[in-house]
Design an enzyme around this catalytic site. Sequence first.
Site, PDB file in Angstrom:
ATOM      1  N   ASP A  99       7.245  -9.224  -3.803  1.00  0.00           N
ATOM      2  CA  ASP A  99       8.282  -9.658  -2.854  1.00  0.00           C
ATOM      3  C   ASP A  99       7.739 -10.810  -2.031  1.00  0.00           C
ATOM      4  O   ASP A  99       6.916 -10.593  -1.153  1.00  0.00           O
ATOM      5  CB  ASP A  99       8.672  -8.480  -1.973  1.00  0.00           C
ATOM      6  N   TYR A 140      16.301   3.400   1.274  1.00  0.00           N
ATOM      7  CA  TYR A 140      15.373   2.280   1.398  1.00  0.00           C
ATOM      8  C   TYR A 140      15.914   1.244   2.379  1.00  0.00           C
ATOM      9  O   TYR A 140      15.216   0.826   3.309  1.00  0.00           O
ATOM     10  CB  TYR A 140      15.132   1.659   0.021  1.00  0.00           C
TER      11      TYR A 140
END
Lengths: 123, 123
Positions: A38, A14
Amino acid sequence: MPSREAIADTVNRYLDLVANGKADDIVTLYADDATVEDPIGSELRRGREALHEFYAAFQDAKKETELAELRVGGAEAAFLWHLTLDAGDTRTRISPISTMTFDEEAKITSMRAFWSPSDVRVL
Amino acid sequence: MPSREAIADTVNRYLDLVANGKADDIVTLYADDATVEDPIGSELRRGREALHEFYAAFQDAKKETELAELRVGGAEAAFLWHLTLDAGDTRTRISPISTMTFDEEAKITSMRAFWSPSDVRVL
């Protein structure tokens, strides 16, 4: 439950893809119907299309990532990492603490990133 | 929503009391019916009595705590911290990443700690 190694591998991939990949690549690490929050407190994004849109928005920015601390428990992980953004004249760094949950195949089922604008530092 | 300052204050008081306080003190930082999952994947403890039992088990151990990194988002926090246990001959350190949620008064409504036995280091 996915192994610690499989979870750590997904986290590392990631961060590598956030730095060097495209939204197309990043979303392959996510399970169908996964969610992203986020930063924490912002609108929850759900599903591959919404996640693709999120990552596409900054895929072309020049940036580096570094994993600082990783903790794995059960099918979850928490990690402190550094995101350095290079805008030519200005380099800035954010160091979020992110949490992820994973499915059996260590695909990400949810990601949440703890940071706020006051955490952004100019290097 | 509690302020960032109120949340940071609760986190700092929590770490101070984990090091120097008693279970009686620590549970006052928690809301009624709060939950603790420590470490992630272990049995969920709920309510003041269960939390008191959890903290009482190690309240008399000699230990120090240190906050390394704190991130606050919305009514939640994530933080990396160090717990150093001093058993005379042997000093060990665990550095969990913990997450907490808070109520309006910045009392802790849930705490989860990401660490595993493999993270314990002998100093």
